[in-house]
Design a protein around this motif. Structure first.
Motif, PDB file in Angstrom:
ATOM      1  N   VAL A  45       0.834  -1.209   0.000  1.00  0.00           N
ATOM      2  CA  VAL A  45       0.000   0.000   0.000  1.00  0.00           C
ATOM      3  C   VAL A  45       0.864   1.253   0.000  1.00  0.00           C
ATOM      4  O   VAL A  45       0.615   2.205  -0.752  1.00  0.00           O
ATOM      5  N   MET A  46       1.912   1.260   0.817  1.00  0.00           N
ATOM      6  CA  MET A  46       2.783   2.432   0.889  1.00  0.00           C
ATOM      7  C   MET A  46       3.550   2.652  -0.413  1.00  0.00           C
ATOM      8  O   MET A  46       4.091   3.734  -0.646  1.00  0.00           O
ATOM      9  N   ASN A  47       3.563   1.637  -1.266  1.00  0.00           N
ATOM     10  CA  ASN A  47       4.178   1.771  -2.589  1.00  0.00           C
ATOM     11  C   ASN A  47       3.151   2.091  -3.667  1.00  0.00           C
ATOM     12  O   ASN A  47       3.438   1.992  -4.863  1.00  0.00           O
ATOM     13  N   GLY A  48       1.937   2.456  -3.231  1.00  0.00           N
ATOM     14  CA  GLY A  48       0.921   2.917  -4.168  1.00  0.00           C
ATOM     15  C   GLY A  48      -0.186   1.944  -4.479  1.00  0.00           C
ATOM     16  O   GLY A  48      -1.088   2.270  -5.270  1.00  0.00           O
ATOM     17  N   ALA A  49      -0.179   0.733  -3.881  1.00  0.00           N
ATOM     18  CA  ALA A  49      -1.224  -0.257  -4.157  1.00  0.00           C
ATOM     19  C   ALA A  49      -2.465   0.058  -3.323  1.00  0.00           C
ATOM     20  O   ALA A  49      -2.835  -0.673  -2.398  1.00  0.00           O
ATOM     21  N   LEU A  50      -3.126   1.146  -3.675  1.00  0.00           N
ATOM     22  CA  LEU A  50      -4.266   1.645  -2.896  1.00  0.00           C
ATOM     23  C   LEU A  50      -5.611   1.198  -3.441  1.00  0.00           C
ATOM     24  O   LEU A  50      -6.644   1.503  -2.839  1.00  0.00           O
ATOM     25  N   ASP A  51      -5.630   0.510  -4.564  1.00  0.00           N
ATOM     26  CA  ASP A  51      -6.900   0.187  -5.223  1.00  0.00           C
ATOM     27  C   ASP A  51      -7.899  -0.496  -4.299  1.00  0.00           C
ATOM     28  O   ASP A  51      -9.067  -0.099  -4.228  1.00  0.00           O
ATOM     29  N   ALA A  52      -7.462  -1.533  -3.591  1.00  0.00           N
ATOM     30  CA  ALA A  52      -8.398  -2.290  -2.748  1.00  0.00           C
ATOM     31  C   ALA A  52      -8.945  -1.431  -1.623  1.00  0.00           C
ATOM     32  O   ALA A  52     -10.124  -1.531  -1.265  1.00  0.00           O
ATOM     33  N   VAL A  53      -8.107  -0.576  -1.055  1.00  0.00           N
ATOM     34  CA  VAL A  53      -8.540   0.295   0.043  1.00  0.00           C
ATOM     35  C   VAL A  53      -9.589   1.283  -0.454  1.00  0.00           C
ATOM     36  O   VAL A  53     -10.659   1.456   0.153  1.00  0.00           O
ATOM     37  N   ILE A  54      -9.292   1.937  -1.571  1.00  0.00           N
ATOM     38  CA  ILE A  54     -10.214   2.938  -2.105  1.00  0.00           C
ATOM     39  C   ILE A  54     -11.474   2.283  -2.651  1.00  0.00           C
ATOM     40  O   ILE A  54     -12.582   2.812  -2.494  1.00  0.00           O
ATOM     41  N   ASP A  55     -11.338   1.104  -3.266  1.00  0.00           N
ATOM     42  CA  ASP A  55     -12.526   0.390  -3.751  1.00  0.00           C
ATOM     43  C   ASP A  55     -13.472   0.055  -2.614  1.00  0.00           C
ATOM     44  O   ASP A  55     -14.697   0.059  -2.785  1.00  0.00           O
ATOM     45  N   SER A  56     -12.926  -0.239  -1.431  1.00  0.00           N
ATOM     46  CA  SER A  56     -13.784  -0.535  -0.277  1.00  0.00           C
ATOM     47  C   SER A  56     -14.591   0.701   0.104  1.00  0.00           C
ATOM     48  O   SER A  56     -15.748   0.594   0.516  1.00  0.00           O
TER      49      SER A  56
END
Length: 359
Positions: free
Chosen positions: A331-342
């Motif tokens: 996530v800290m490397n930019g893998a935010l998709d799942a967090v924002i999708d939630s």
């Protein structure tokens, strides 16, 4: 549902006619607004066509199954497909935030925790930069105030997209990021290896498309110039290039010192000022509008703790949606998709429930 689809399809046809008019494209702001709405309605039109085709296929399969048992096996499959397409269409009919297609201005500010909070602000900036890169968005560092250890006391970032589809807009994804982000880890300044809890604030504003969209009377502005300063307060140049703009009616203050040119700092400051004034106007309107969407998880309370980043456990948790995962490093490397999708899904479910309650 079908009455609303018919109305939207008629609007889609009307917008298509408008977009064929060269006069529309002479007004960039108007053309951009129409294109966003057209892209949104095009999704609904396509989903409705797929649903209609699936309904026809199911009716045909049921009719043929009366005389041929081989078609009977297709009926459950087609029924499931029809239900899925109907749910997709129903979600597309949820009234969309009119700002979803806008670009954003993001501010990241150090909070409780001093130097550690400033360091985490730098980590969040890096996270959002990588996320924007993964989306193909453009970023522009507007201003920054560095701390002694290499973090940021505050930093301002513009994020832009060329997408015409509002659902793919920057605001559509990042509007949920505003609030207090809590970090739990061992700071670099901690000699005993103890875990500390610090906080960093994030503010997200939809950027104004055209300057004329937010009217600002020049007589309402107080503009001060001063010399830029770096970590520790030392002067970093010998000219008064830094700019502080105060909007007297609202008391909003914007400071810019990132550029060497006073004019560039002033232009950047006005961009941020317009975004803040637009956000203020929208907040005031939401308070007055009794029909304002209550289910929206994008809070107007800048002090709400929205997320915790626990480094020892490699855990990220969103306190609004209940999302939790143990991939904080990613996530800290930019893998935010799942967090924002939630967040998007949580918001949609709440709005669907509201629509059902109002029906």
């Amino acid at each position: 549902m079908f009455e609303s689809v018919a109305t939207l399809l008629a609007e889609h046809e009307d917008l298509q006619t408008q977009l064929s008019d060269p006069a529309v494209h002479a007004d960039a702001a108007r053309a951009r607004k129409i294109n966003r709405r057209y892209a949104e309605l095009s999704q609904i039109k396509a989903a409705h066509e797929h649903w209609t085709q699936a309904q026809d296929d199911l009716d045909a399969a049921r009719e043929l199954a009366k005389d041929d048992d081989s078609f009977a096996a297709e009926v459950p499959v087609l029924e499931e497909r029809l239900a899925s397409l109907q749910e997709k269409l129903r979600r597309l009919l949820i009234p969309r935030d009119p700002d979803d297609g806008r670009d954003v201005i993001m501010e990241i500010k150090g909070g409780e925790g001093g130097a550690e909070s400033a360091l985490f602000a730098a980590d969040l900036l890096r996270m959002y930069l990588h996320y924007a890169e993964s989306k193909g968005w453009k970023t522009e560092l507007l201003d920054s105030n560095e701390s002694d250890l290499g973090g940021y006391k505050d930093v301002q970032l513009a994020i832009k997209s060329n997408a015409t589809d509002p659902s793919q807009g920057v605001w559509a994804h990042l509007k949920y990021e505003g609030g207090v982000h809590r970090v739990q880890r061992v700071p670099v300044t901690e000699s005993q290896g103890r875990i500390h809890t610090s906080t960093t604030g994030v503010l997200v504003f939809p950027e104004v498309d055209e300057p004329e969209e937010v009217e600002i009377n020049q007589n309402d502005l107080k503009i001060d110039v001063y010399r830029s300063s770096g970590p520790g307060g030392q002067s970093v140049n010998t000219t008064d290039s830094a700019v502080r703009i105060t909007h007297l009616p609202t008391g909003i203050v914007v400071s810019m010192q990132n550029e060497k040119s006073q004019l560039q700092n002033r232009e950047a400051g006005m961009r941020v000022l317009r975004a803040r004034i637009l956000a203020r106007q929208q907040e005031e309107q939401a308070e007055l509008d009794s029909a304002a969407r209550k289910s929206q998880i994008r809070t107007m309370d800048r002090s709400e703790r929205i997320r915790t980043y626990n480094f020892p456990e490699n855990r990220i948790a969103d306190h609004r949606t209940g999302y939790k995962a143990y991939n904080l490093d990613a996530v800290m490397n930019g893998a935010l998709d799942a967090v924002i999708d939630s967040c998007i899904q949580f918001d949609e479910e709440a709005r669907l429930a509201d629509l059902g309650a109002d029906a």
